[in-house]
Design a protein around this motif. Structure first.
Motif, short mmCIF file in Angstrom:
data_model
loop_
_atom_site.label_atom_id
_atom_site.label_comp_id
_atom_site.label_asym_id
_atom_site.label_seq_id
_atom_site.Cartn_x
_atom_site.Cartn_y
_atom_site.Cartn_z
N ALA A 20 46.22 -2.16 -60.21
CA ALA A 20 46.42 -1.38 -58.98
C ALA A 20 46.49 -2.29 -57.76
O ALA A 20 47.25 -2.05 -56.82
CB ALA A 20 45.29 -0.36 -58.83
N ILE A 21 45.69 -3.37 -57.76
CA ILE A 21 45.71 -4.31 -56.64
C ILE A 21 47.02 -5.10 -56.61
O ILE A 21 47.56 -5.41 -55.54
CB ILE A 21 44.50 -5.26 -56.73
CG1 ILE A 21 43.20 -4.47 -56.52
CG2 ILE A 21 44.61 -6.39 -55.70
CD1 ILE A 21 41.96 -5.29 -56.73
N LEU A 22 47.57 -5.40 -57.78
CA LEU A 22 48.77 -6.22 -57.85
C LEU A 22 50.05 -5.43 -57.64
O LEU A 22 51.11 -6.03 -57.45
CB LEU A 22 48.83 -6.93 -59.21
CG LEU A 22 47.78 -8.01 -59.46
CD1 LEU A 22 47.89 -8.54 -60.88
CD2 LEU A 22 47.91 -9.15 -58.46
N VAL A 23 49.98 -4.10 -57.68
CA VAL A 23 51.19 -3.29 -57.50
C VAL A 23 51.88 -3.58 -56.16
O VAL A 23 53.11 -3.77 -56.12
CB VAL A 23 50.86 -1.80 -57.66
CG1 VAL A 23 52.00 -0.93 -57.11
CG2 VAL A 23 50.64 -1.47 -59.12
N PRO A 24 51.17 -3.61 -55.02
CA PRO A 24 51.87 -3.92 -53.76
C PRO A 24 52.54 -5.29 -53.76
O PRO A 24 53.64 -5.44 -53.19
CB PRO A 24 50.75 -3.85 -52.71
CG PRO A 24 49.70 -2.99 -53.32
CD PRO A 24 49.76 -3.29 -54.79
N PHE A 25 51.91 -6.28 -54.40
CA PHE A 25 52.53 -7.60 -54.45
C PHE A 25 53.78 -7.58 -55.32
O PHE A 25 54.78 -8.24 -55.00
CB PHE A 25 51.52 -8.62 -54.98
CG PHE A 25 50.35 -8.85 -54.07
CD1 PHE A 25 50.44 -9.74 -53.01
CD2 PHE A 25 49.16 -8.17 -54.26
CE1 PHE A 25 49.38 -9.94 -52.16
CE2 PHE A 25 48.08 -8.36 -53.41
CZ PHE A 25 48.19 -9.25 -52.36
N ALA A 26 53.71 -6.83 -56.42
CA ALA A 26 54.90 -6.72 -57.27
C ALA A 26 56.03 -6.02 -56.52
O ALA A 26 57.20 -6.42 -56.62
CB ALA A 26 54.55 -5.96 -58.55
N TRP A 27 55.69 -4.98 -55.76
CA TRP A 27 56.71 -4.28 -54.98
C TRP A 27 57.32 -5.20 -53.92
O TRP A 27 58.52 -5.17 -53.66
CB TRP A 27 56.09 -3.05 -54.33
CG TRP A 27 57.06 -2.27 -53.48
CD1 TRP A 27 58.09 -1.50 -53.91
CD2 TRP A 27 57.07 -2.20 -52.06
NE1 TRP A 27 58.76 -0.95 -52.85
CE2 TRP A 27 58.14 -1.35 -51.69
CE3 TRP A 27 56.27 -2.74 -51.05
CZ2 TRP A 27 58.44 -1.06 -50.36
CZ3 TRP A 27 56.56 -2.45 -49.73
CH2 TRP A 27 57.64 -1.62 -49.40
N MET A 28 56.48 -6.04 -53.30
CA MET A 28 56.99 -6.99 -52.30
C MET A 28 57.95 -7.98 -52.93
O MET A 28 59.02 -8.28 -52.37
CB MET A 28 55.82 -7.73 -51.66
CG MET A 28 56.22 -8.77 -50.61
SD MET A 28 54.81 -9.66 -49.94
CE MET A 28 54.29 -10.60 -51.39
N LEU A 29 57.61 -8.51 -54.11
CA LEU A 29 58.49 -9.46 -54.79
C LEU A 29 59.82 -8.82 -55.16
O LEU A 29 60.89 -9.42 -54.96
CB LEU A 29 57.79 -10.00 -56.04
CG LEU A 29 56.61 -10.96 -55.82
CD1 LEU A 29 55.93 -11.27 -57.14
CD2 LEU A 29 57.09 -12.26 -55.17
N VAL A 30 59.77 -7.61 -55.70
CA VAL A 30 61.01 -6.93 -56.10
C VAL A 30 61.84 -6.60 -54.87
O VAL A 30 63.08 -6.76 -54.87
CB VAL A 30 60.67 -5.66 -56.90
CG1 VAL A 30 61.93 -4.84 -57.15
CG2 VAL A 30 60.00 -6.02 -58.22
N SER A 31 61.20 -6.15 -53.80
CA SER A 31 61.93 -5.77 -52.59
C SER A 31 62.57 -6.97 -51.89
O SER A 31 63.53 -6.80 -51.14
CB SER A 31 61.00 -5.04 -51.62
OG SER A 31 60.46 -3.88 -52.21
N SER A 32 62.04 -8.15 -52.11
CA SER A 32 62.59 -9.34 -51.44
C SER A 32 63.97 -9.71 -51.95
O SER A 32 64.67 -10.49 -51.30
CB SER A 32 61.64 -10.52 -51.63
OG SER A 32 61.56 -10.91 -53.00
#
Length: 306
Positions: A54-66
């Motif tokens: 759950a903590i890593l989901v925002p970071f994964a979304w940031m990487l994909v969105s980049s």
């Protein structure tokens, strides 16, 4: 009732051991306890894995969105695999804004403020932990209590002071305001208390001054705490937005956090560029944390900051 017994055993002093009953009865509860402990560990690890995910989901979304187009960043539901990978975002961002200048400003402020906080925090903590003077504990309590005062309470008086000194729109204003911190003093003092006083006493008997004891004995023994304080200060300074936003008005002095704000317009925002810049800005913090992770964990664990 079965009253048969086993033959005499020389290893038990000739005493006969009854068959059945007690042995099986004792092994049953023990097996159940082991099963309960195993189940508890499995559930604990599953909960920790779910929390980490759950903590890593925002970071994964940031990487994909980049690596997306602007129009694909805020789609609902989230598109985890883009239809088109825009890898050129990581090359275009260097020409869209002076990102290298912003990164250099952030690095300069972070390194300078971190070095000063480690120096002043460790030196003041030595006075509170290893020297004796009247009112030491009361002064330390009053100093540490300033941590509870929110920055918004004294933000305006600070700005007025910096303005009258002519330091607004200079890096020196941020350096002076953040070079001293009560949290660093508290963290280092807690670690210094774990160092036996006999070491300092022996050094004094050998003629070593307080400055020498601090520099030649206490500091070398405090590497984990120093690393923990340095890492926390570096991350907080690198991620600081309000400080540079208030005191720095010249574009050439902006940090990376302020620089990314240029992609936010009045009517629309370039979300893909914001995510790309965020990924680039996270890399230095990741490198610093991975390099000092072992010392950071050890320093926090041994400083009473559990």
């Amino acid at each position: 009732m079965n009253t048969s017994v086993l033959p005499e055993d020389s290893t038990t002093g000739g005493a006969a051991r009854p068959l059945g009953g007690d042995g099986a009865g004792r092994s049953g509860p023990a097996a159940r306890r082991r099963a309960v402990r195993l189940l508890g560990r499995v559930l604990l690890h599953a909960a920790l894995i779910a929390l980490a995910a759950a903590i890593l989901v925002p970071f994964a979304w940031m990487l994909v969105s980049s690596v997306k187009r602007d129009s694909d960043v805020l789609t609902v539901p989230i598109q985890w695999i883009p239809e088109e990978f825009r890898w050129d975002n990581f090359t275009h961002i260097w020409t869209r804004i002076p990102l290298l200048t912003y990164l250099g400003n952030s690095l300069f402020l972070s390194v300078t403020i971190t070095g000063l906080q480690v120096l002043t925090g460790s030196f003041a903590a030595y006075g509170f932990a290893k020297t004796r003077f009247p009112g030491r504990d009361a002064l330390f309590l009053a100093y540490v209590s300033t941590i509870a005062v929110p920055w918004q309470a004294y933000m305006v008086p600070q700005y007025i002071i910096m303005e009258r000194l002519g330091l607004v729109n200079t890096r020196l204003s941020l350096i002076l305001l953040q070079a001293f911190g009560a949290f660093g003093v508290f963290l280092m003092r807690q670690y210094y208390l774990t160092i036996p006083d006999e070491i300092s006493e022996a050094a004094r008997l050998d003629g070593l001054s307080e400055y020498g004891i601090w520099a030649r004995i206490v500091l070398p023994l405090s590497k984990p705490a120093l690393a923990g304080l340095a890492l926390l200060t570096f991350v907080n300074t690198w991620n600081d937005y309000m400080g540079p936003f208030i005191y720095l008005t010249d574009n050439e002095l902006w940090t990376v956090q302020l620089g990314l704000r240029q992609f936010v317009g009045v009517y629309d925002s370039q979300y893909a560029m914001i995510m790309t810049g965020s990924v680039v800005s996270v890399l230095p913090i990741l490198v610093v944390f991975l390099a000092g992770q072992r010392y950071f964990v050890q320093g926090i664990a041994t400083s009473g900051m559990k």
